[in-house]
Structure formats: C-alpha cells, structure tokens
Design an enzyme around this catalytic site. Structure first.
Site, PDB file in Angstrom:
ATOM      1  N   ASP A  15       0.850  -1.181   0.000  1.00  0.00           N
ATOM      2  CA  ASP A  15       0.000   0.000   0.000  1.00  0.00           C
ATOM      3  C   ASP A  15       0.891   1.238   0.000  1.00  0.00           C
ATOM      4  O   ASP A  15       2.080   1.155   0.328  1.00  0.00           O
ATOM      5  CB  ASP A  15      -0.898  -0.025   1.240  1.00  0.00           C
ATOM      6  CG  ASP A  15      -1.864   1.148   1.277  1.00  0.00           C
ATOM      7  OD1 ASP A  15      -2.238   1.629   0.193  1.00  0.00           O
ATOM      8  OD2 ASP A  15      -2.225   1.579   2.378  1.00  0.00           O
ATOM      9  N   LYS A  16       0.323   2.374  -0.377  1.00  0.00           N
ATOM     10  CA  LYS A  16       1.101   3.618  -0.376  1.00  0.00           C
ATOM     11  C   LYS A  16       0.983   4.341   0.956  1.00  0.00           C
ATOM     12  O   LYS A  16       1.961   4.503   1.673  1.00  0.00           O
ATOM     13  CB  LYS A  16       0.653   4.538  -1.518  1.00  0.00           C
ATOM     14  CG  LYS A  16       1.408   5.884  -1.543  1.00  0.00           C
ATOM     15  CD  LYS A  16       0.910   6.773  -2.639  1.00  0.00           C
ATOM     16  CE  LYS A  16      -0.428   7.406  -2.298  1.00  0.00           C
ATOM     17  NZ  LYS A  16      -0.325   8.411  -1.219  1.00  0.00           N
TER      18      LYS A  16
END
Length: 611
Positions: free
Chosen positions: A323-324
């Site tokens: 995920d960012k």
C-alpha cells in the site's frame, strides 16, 4: 472513577485465551516427520543387529550415530518452534490491541479496545471492527458484515428497526454511532474467541517435497532391501553360499540351528544397512539448521517467524505488493496547496483571500461532511482534531481559515449522509440550514468531483460556468499530483426542501444528487515519503523481488510517489501497462490479464500496482 465502577460492574473487554502448547507438544510434533520416522526405525534395527553381531562395545556406533542425529533434529526444531510460539503469543496480543475512538463526556478519546466499557459511545466507520456488543444510536446507510458470527456473507443493514450490533463484526458500509451494552466474555464474540485455536497445521511446499523424497527413498530402499533379503536367504538355504575356505554354509540336517540363526542375522544386517545407507540421515538436520539460521537472520531484520518451515515459504516470494499511504509514506498529512475562487491561495491558510460567501459554504461543507471531530478545551488550549489523516488535514486547514466547528454544526441539521465510498471515491451530506435552505456537500477525489461540477464560485462569491475554466482546474490538479500531493475537491449544490423525502424509510433509500455541482475548493495534501523506503526497494530489486504499489490515489500522485520511492526508475517507465488503473485492468480478459500482470508496476485508482 465512573469508568472503574462500570468496569467492575460489567467486566472488562477481554476474554480468556487458550493456553499455548507445551514444549513436549512441540517435541511430539517434531518427531512425526516421515523421514525421521524411517531413520528412527533404521536406527533401532541397526542398533539391535550391530550389538548382536559385533557386541555392545563396537556394535552401537552406526545405530547410535543415526539416533543422535535424529534426536538433534527433533530438539532443535521443537526448541525453535516453541520459542517462536511464545513470541507470537505476545505479538497476537499486540495485534488484538486495536486503538479506537470513543466519546466520553463530549470528548473524543483514543483508547485500546481492551479499555472499552459498558456505556461508552463509539463512532463506527467503514472498515472498523465493532469493539463490543451494543445498540445503534445514529446511523447513515450503515451495513455490517456479520459473517464472522453467522457464516452468512451477506451484509446486514442496521437502523432503528434493527439496531443491535455484535462484537467482532466489520463495518462494510456507511457510518454510525453505537452505545456499548456488553463487553468481553459477556458477548457472543468473546465466547467464540475463548473456544477456538488459530493454528492450522498447514504444510509448506518444502515439507511436502521432503515428505515426497522420504517416501520415495523409503519405498525404493525397502524394495531393494527386501529383494536382497529374499535372494540372500534363498541362496543360503539352498546351499549356494560358501565360507572363505570353500565349505558350503548350509547343509540340511547338518548345520546347527545356532549357526543358521547367526547367518540369518548377518543377512538381515545387510538388508538393514541398505535401508540406512539409502535414507540420508543428514538431510533433516541440514534443512533444520539452514532454516534456523535463516530465521535468526530474519529476526535481526525485525521479521518474526512463527515456524522454521515458514522461512522457505518467505524465501520463495518473488513479488511484494505494498500500500502507499502509511506504508511507503508516513501517513502524516498536511494541506500545503489550495485553490479557491479560481486562484491559488498563498499561503493556503490565509482566510483574507476568501470571499465571505465562499468561506461560509466551505466551512459548512468541511464541518458537516466529515467523520472527524474537533474538541476545543474550555481552558482555551489548542483544538484536538480526531479522524482519519485526510480528515484531520482538511479540518486543520479549515480551522486555520476561521472555521468554528461546533458553531457551524449547530447552525445546520444533517438530513442524510452518503458515507465516503472507496468505489465512488467521494462522500456527501445533505444539510438544512437555519433558513430552511438545503445544501448538498460533496468531497472526494479531485478529478472525479471536478467532472461532476458545472459551476464554480469565483473570488467575488459569484457562481460562474466552469466549462471554459475546467482546463485551469485540471492543470492545477495535475500540478499538485505531480508534486506527490493527494488532491481533494470540495463542492456543493442547492436543493429544494420539498423534494427531500419525508419518511425515514424513503430517506434511507434516498440517493444524494451529485450532478450540477458548484466547485468550492481543491486542496493538495502532502504525505511525506517514509525514510529508508528507497533503500528497501533497492535491496528488494537487487534480490530479484519485484515491488508493486497498490493505492487508491490517482495515477499522477501515485506515479510521483513511485518515482520518489524508487519503484519507478524514470518518467519513461511510467507508461501503460507499467502503470494501470483498476477499471482498465478489470475490463481485460483473463488471458490478457495474465500477459499484462508481469509488466505492471503501478496499479491505480481502485487498486494500483507500481512495480
């Protein structure tokens, strides 16, 4: 004191757990490996026959050495698994220790799920776990996933007619507020968790292969040994074997029983020797020591491994999907750019650049269309802002612009809420002001909300058609996204009061109008890249592991972060299908997906992969 009384009266939000397995249980499991069982049988046979043929002083060497190797493997495996089991018990406690928000005395507090007591008021949002049994106070389109309790995958909608909430369930959609009525062992979830165990006992690929090798070696070794045994026994009893002096070893009626038994024991020893030689007693030990070394190396890198065999599974990883927000970035968001009235605000918190009409609508939209909260201490201290990082950033920005959170919320009444939806990337709220005027406020991904707008408010607070200015706003969004900023647009529209559904059932099904919106502002929120991410990505690439980024942000923002983190090498890499949006990827056929998946480095909007 009141909290302590409630905890003593109704119990704490904890439940008893099953005791961990003892060290002897791990010893029992360790020796049940097929290769070790074959070696144990071979060791016993070799020990008995060795002592019989060569005496106790020298006959135990072969069998004893095999038994020692087996014992060493069992003890090392059991010890490592037991130590990791103890560490994982502590890790599971931390995993269960979810931090959540509760309302106490009008103040939003962040506490552990274990500290929730009967009588607490808990806000619920999409993705939250229901922390205890309770009853719904207020809710908007609230849908609960009760599959963990009922086994039914269908979500259950909660309202005043069905207000009961069960601990352990997940909020699938909507938002609401619940009053806690039962905690800990006094809930169905507590009773369930007290009676189950998490261990699945699933075998890894290496264990499957080793068992296959052991089976094959065992079958072949036994077949050969049995064949040799039958042939040698047949040759001996038919008189086809001779001693070194040329004398026939077995003559019927002449050879004594004792001599015949001694020769048979020698023949059986040869057969057992074949089995012992065929089975590599060093293989389990070598594998165990290698995995134990790997586990220690992984623990040095703060990667906790529960079972030795899991090191092999981790070693087979070829791709990491990350995920960012909060993983590659710090998840510490701040509004650093803002556009309102068709001009860039510099600095973004300067309220003098906003027309009063625009500021009033902006304050109402931010204060009412949020799942966050602002608490201002009576002693005049700094405002305490709670909510998601994005909500906190926007609320903080609005407060700097002069928004009085409690005052704004008290001046208007919420009619209906469309909670932020990860599919639509926006959330809305319908509010009725003191003059009975209805406003519908929307907030969400900038490019999506902008596409729904037909007008904007200029610097004089007047509505203007947006068609000729859309390129300006799109350029502003692209500019902010290229600077790694998360772009959020805030818009509204007026609505006739007589068109608003009157009864509760119709209101629950009412779909908020989202056409002909008026753009109020676009903000750019900065979420700094986490220190050390670039080096981590480089190490993964050097090890042959692909790193892909999965995020809900638009392609430009995700592309900028990917370049900053080193996931993308250069702008030249940022082309389709290296970067791709989820809706485009899902539209492909199964075969096209397989072909394109290896090339994806960035999977955007509704899941983006960056490689």
């Amino acid at each position: 004191m009141d909290i302590l009384k409630r905890r003593n009266a109704f119990g704490s939000n904890t439940y008893p757990h099953k005791k961990g397995r003892s060290f002897f249980r791990f010893l029992w499991e360790a020796w049940q490996d097929l290769t070790l069982i074959i070696l144990i049988i071979a060791a016993v046979a070799s020990l008995v026959l060795g002592i019989k043929t060569e005496g106790l002083e020298e006959g135990w060497y072969d069998g004893g050495s095999i038994a020692f190797a087996v014992l060493l493997v069992i003890v090392v495996t059991a010890t490592s698994d037991y130590r990791q089991s103890l560490q994982f018990q502590n890790l599971n406690e931390e995993k269960r220790n979810i931090q959540l928000e509760v309302m106490r005395a009008g103040r939003t507090l962040k506490i552990s799920i274990f500290d929730v007591v009967v009588g607490d008021v808990v806000p619920l949002r999409i993705g939250d776990q229901v922390p205890a049994d309770g009853i719904l106070i207020t809710g908007h389109s609230l849908a609960i996933d009760e599959s963990s309790m009922t086994g039914e995958s269908k979500t259950v909608h909660k309202d005043q007619k069905a207000p009961f909430l069960m601990s352990g369930c997940k909020v699938a959609d909507g938002l609401g507020t619940m009053l806690v009525t039962g905690v800990g062992i006094n809930t169905e979830w507590g009773l369930l968790m007290a009676s189950i165990s998490e261990d699945t006992g699933e075998e890894t690929p290496l264990q499957v292969r080793l068992n296959g090798v052991a089976t094959f070696i065992g079958v072949v070794g036994l077949a050969v040994a049995l064949s040799v045994l039958i042939i040698l026994l047949a040759r001996y009893f038919t008189g086809h074997t001779t001693s070194p002096d040329g004398r026939v070893q077995f003559v019927q009626g002449q050879t004594s029983i004792g001599d015949a038994v001694d020769e048979v024991v020698k023949i059986v020893t040869i057969a057992v020797t074949i089995v012992v030689v065929a089975v590599p007693e060093g293989l389990p030990l070598a594998v165990t020591l290698t995995l134990a070394y790997s586990m220690r190396k992984m623990m040095a890198d703060k990667a906790l491994v529960r079972r030795l065999s899991a090191c092999e599974t981790m070693g087979s990883a070829t791709t990491i999907c990350s995920d960012k927000t909060g993983t590659l970035t710090l998840n510490q968001m701040t509004v650093v750019e803002a556009y309102a009235g068709k001009k860039k605000m510099n600095p973004p918190e300067d309220s003098s650049q906003l027309h009063p009409a625009l500021a009033s609508l902006l304050h109402q939209g931010v204060a009412q269309n949020t799942t966050g909260n602002v608490f201002v201490p009576k002693d005049g201290g700094a405002a305490e802002i709670s909510g998601s990082p994005t909500e906190k950033a926007i609320l903080s920005w609005a407060i700097k612009l002069g928004m009085k959170f409690d005052v704004v919320r008290s001046e208007s009444l919420v009619i209906h809420v469309f909670p932020f939806n990860s599919d639509k990337k926006r959330g809305g709220v319908a509010v009725k002001g003191a003059d009975s005027e209805v406003h519908i406020h929307w907030k969400g991904a900038a490019e999506i909300v902008l596409a729904l707008c037909t007008h904007y408010l200029d610097s004089n607070g007047h509505r203007q058609p947006i068609d000729e200015e859309k390129d300006f706003f799109k350029a502003a969004i692209d500019s902010m996204a290229a600077s790694s900023l998360r772009c959020v647009a805030i818009a509204y529209r007026s609505f006739e009061l007589d068109k608003v559904p009157k009864d509760e059932e119709s209101l629950d099904k009412w779909v908020l109008p989202e056409e002909e919106l008026v753009l109020l502002a676009i903000v750019g929120i900065k979420d700094p890249c986490r220190p050390g991410v670039n080096d981590a990505v480089r190490v993964c690439r050097e090890a042959g592991v692909k790193v892909r980024m999965v995020t809900g942000d638009n392609l430009q923002t995700a592309k900028a972060i990917a370049l900053e983190c080193g996931i993308l090498g250069s702008d030249a890499d940022a082309t389709e299908p290296t970067i791709i949006e989820g809706r485009i990827f899902r539209a492909l056929s199964e075969r096209e997906r397989e072909q394109i998946a290896k090339k994806i480095t960035h999977y955007g909007r509704e899941a983006m992969l960056l490689l």
